[in-house]
Each structure stands twice: as C-alpha cells, then as structure tokens.
Design a protein around this motif. Structure first.
Motif, PDB file in Angstrom:
ATOM      1  N   HIS A 168      40.170  45.230  43.464  1.00 22.24           N
ATOM      2  CA  HIS A 168      41.066  46.363  43.727  1.00 22.24           C
ATOM      3  C   HIS A 168      40.930  47.350  42.569  1.00 22.24           C
ATOM      4  O   HIS A 168      41.399  47.102  41.458  1.00 22.24           O
ATOM      5  N   TYR A 208      41.604  39.991  42.432  1.00 24.34           N
ATOM      6  CA  TYR A 208      42.282  41.149  41.841  1.00 24.34           C
ATOM      7  C   TYR A 208      41.270  42.178  41.344  1.00 24.34           C
ATOM      8  O   TYR A 208      41.500  43.388  41.445  1.00 24.34           O
ATOM      9  N   ALA A 267      48.428  45.732  44.049  1.00 23.20           N
ATOM     10  CA  ALA A 267      47.231  44.892  44.013  1.00 23.20           C
ATOM     11  C   ALA A 267      47.596  43.408  44.068  1.00 23.20           C
ATOM     12  O   ALA A 267      46.930  42.625  44.757  1.00 23.20           O
ATOM     13  N   ARG A 322      41.988  49.236  48.717  1.00 28.22           N
ATOM     14  CA  ARG A 322      41.502  48.983  47.361  1.00 28.22           C
ATOM     15  C   ARG A 322      41.064  50.265  46.681  1.00 28.22           C
ATOM     16  O   ARG A 322      40.666  50.235  45.552  1.00 28.22           O
TER      17      ARG A 322
END
Length: 328
Positions: A57, A54, A315, A328
């Motif tokens: 992003h 995560y 995301a 991203r």
C-alpha cells in the motif's frame, strides 16, 4: 500332533515387530519445538505476512514514513532546539518578525523562534494524541468485549450508555470536562479519551458476538473454560486486529481534538502545543494583520500528522480485512 508356536521375548521386543520407546532426552524429542516456541514462530510469521501486505500500500507507506519523521523530530527536540525555546524572558528576536535567514518561520508575539516552538510543540501534540487514543481504545475494547460476552442486562445497560455517548456531541462533552477540571495535559487526555470510545465499543462488541458464535468457543466452555479464559485467550486475539486499526484512526481525531481544545483556551497555558500556537496567533490578531507565518505552520503540522495517521489506519484496515477493497 500340532506344535503351538509361541513368541519368544526376543521376538516380542524386536525392532521390526514393535517401535522401541524414546527416552525423554533423545535427539528426536529435543528437535521438536515446544508450545511456546510454536506460538512465537506463528507470531513472527504473522507479523512478516502483515508487513509484506502492508508494504504493497503506497499510501500507507507514505503515511508511515511521515509519522516516523514526525516522531524523530519530536524525540530529538531537546537536542535540536533546546528546552529554553519556550522561554518568554529570553526571547531571541523581536515580536512578530517575518521569516528570515535567522528565523525561517518568523517569531511569535513574544519574539520566540516559531520554528523551534513548532518542533517543541510536536512533542505535546503527539503525546496527547497517543495517550488519548490509548485511553479511548482501552475503554471501548473493555466495554465491547464484556458486553458481547456476558449479554443479558449487563449488555443492555452498557449499550444504552454507549448510545447516549454516541448521540451527544463529542466536542461539547470534552469542553465541559476540560472546563470543570483543572487545565492540564492530563485533563485534555481524560476529556478526549472518555468521550471518543463509543465507536470502538460498538465495533468490538459486534466482532465479539461473531467470535463467540463459533464452534471452538462452545468446545472451550464444554472443557471448563471460564469467562476470563474465553475472553482473554479466544475473544481478545480475534478482536485485536480491529482494535489496532481503530487505534490508528482515533489518534488523528485525538490530535485534532487537542488542537481544538487548546485553540479554545482550554489547554495547559504553560505548555507549548500546535493548538496553543494557533490560539496565541488568534489572540495576537494575526488573522487581521496578515501575519501568516504565525498561523500556517501549526495548522499544516496538525493536518499532516492527522493525514499520516489516517493513511496508516486505512492501510492497516485493508491488510487485516481485504474485503474492504481499500485502494493502494
């Protein structure tokens, strides 16, 4: 004459011929983690992998930072602005004062500080959005999992009901429910939650059908696993990533729906929310009189929160399903 060779008891039990059994309290057994410890370790590793992906992003991190800021502002509202900010009888300023050093965002039609109202209203908008999204996802996940598992006439009936809700305008249904029931935050949550679940139900059912076609589901049935065991232990963990991603996306639409209903005058008149501020600005004639400070801040707040949740949702989808190819 040949002599028969026999194994003595000592040779039979010697360490070189056979491994001696371990006692239950031996150090080797105590070092081996149990099933629950292994499950917790796997969960921690999964969460660590999710957070690592995560963080790559940038848009998702920006949305998460914005959400944390909004949540912090909402939670500290009683300390920063106080609960008397929505009082009409003790308004500190004159009606519709323009922004100044004393009132950075001006005052409303009653002379109340708009900055304080904006901060206090964030509590209601975020709370309604979260509760409505939770209700919507719960209904959709329940119907989707059960319809994908049981199939037959039950799945047919549930999917026809889902199709009916899909073709009906969501806002119209929410307006009808909010009009028939009493005007309160619970009514707004109920009206949004029971009208926005069909998309989640469709997605979860499709994922459930894909999961139940896998071989380990057949093995679970062959070993005597019941319906509840299969749905809770095998299907639900596999559809939870999809439910999580869908929740973050529904929250933004729920906040927009709450603002729309409040703007139409269907919200709780005794509670300050961003949609209610927009409705008050419309009633005060701010559009025609050019009192922009009454209209712009609530609208910007709604847009920013919806954008933040959308960025987080995209995301999360990209992390849980990399084949989507979300940038991203």
């Amino acid at each position: 004459m040949t002599a028969e060779t026999t194994d003595s008891p000592g040779s039979r039990d010697s360490p070189g011929s056979r491994e001696s059994p371990r006692s239950p309290g031996s150090p080797a057994d105590s070092a081996t983690p149990g099933p629950r410890a292994l499950a917790r370790r796997r969960r921690r590793a999964s969460v660590a992998r999710f957070w690592k992906e995560y963080r790559r992003h940038r848009a998702g991190m920006f949305g998460l930072a914005a959400l944390l800021l909004f949540v912090l502002v909402a939670l500290t509202a009683p300390l920063t602005v106080g609960s008397d900010v929505e009082s009409v009888t003790h308004a500190p300023g004159q009606p519709l004062e323009s922004p100044s050093g004393r009132f950075p965002l001006g005052t409303d039609q009653f002379g109340r500080n708009l900055l304080g109202l904006l901060i206090w209203g964030s509590r209601v908008s975020l709370l309604v959005g979260l509760l409505a999204a939770a209700l919507s996802v719960t209904i959709g996940a329940l119907i989707g999992i059960t319809a994908g598992h049981f199939r037959g006439w039950y799945a047919t009936v549930m999917m026809r009901i889902t199709d009916w809700f899909l073709v009906m305008p969501t806002l119209v249904l929410a307006i009808v429910l909010a009009t028939v029931l009493s005007r309160s935050l619970g009514t707004i949550v109920l009206a949004i939650g029971v009208t926005t679940w069909p998309t989640t139900a469709r997605l979860v059912r499709a994922q459930t059908l894909a999961v139940e076609s896998r071989p380990y589901i057949e093995r679970a049935r062959a070993l005597g696993g019941g319906h509840w065991h299969i749905m809770s232990r095998h299907v639900l963990p596999n559809v939870m990533p999809l439910v999580l991603a869908q929740t973050t996306l529904i929250i933004s639409s729920s906040i927009l729906a709450e603002a729309t209903l409040a703007f139409l005058g269907l919200g709780d008149p005794g509670v300050v929310s961003w949609g209610g501020l927009l409705q008050d600005a419309r009633e005060a004639g701010s559009v025609s009189s050019g009192d922009w400070w009454y209209l712009v801040p609530p609208g910007v707040g709604i847009a920013l929160v919806a954008l933040a949740f959308t960025l987080c949702g995209r995301a999360v989808e990209a992390v849980l399903n990399p084949r989507l190819g979300v940038s991203r």
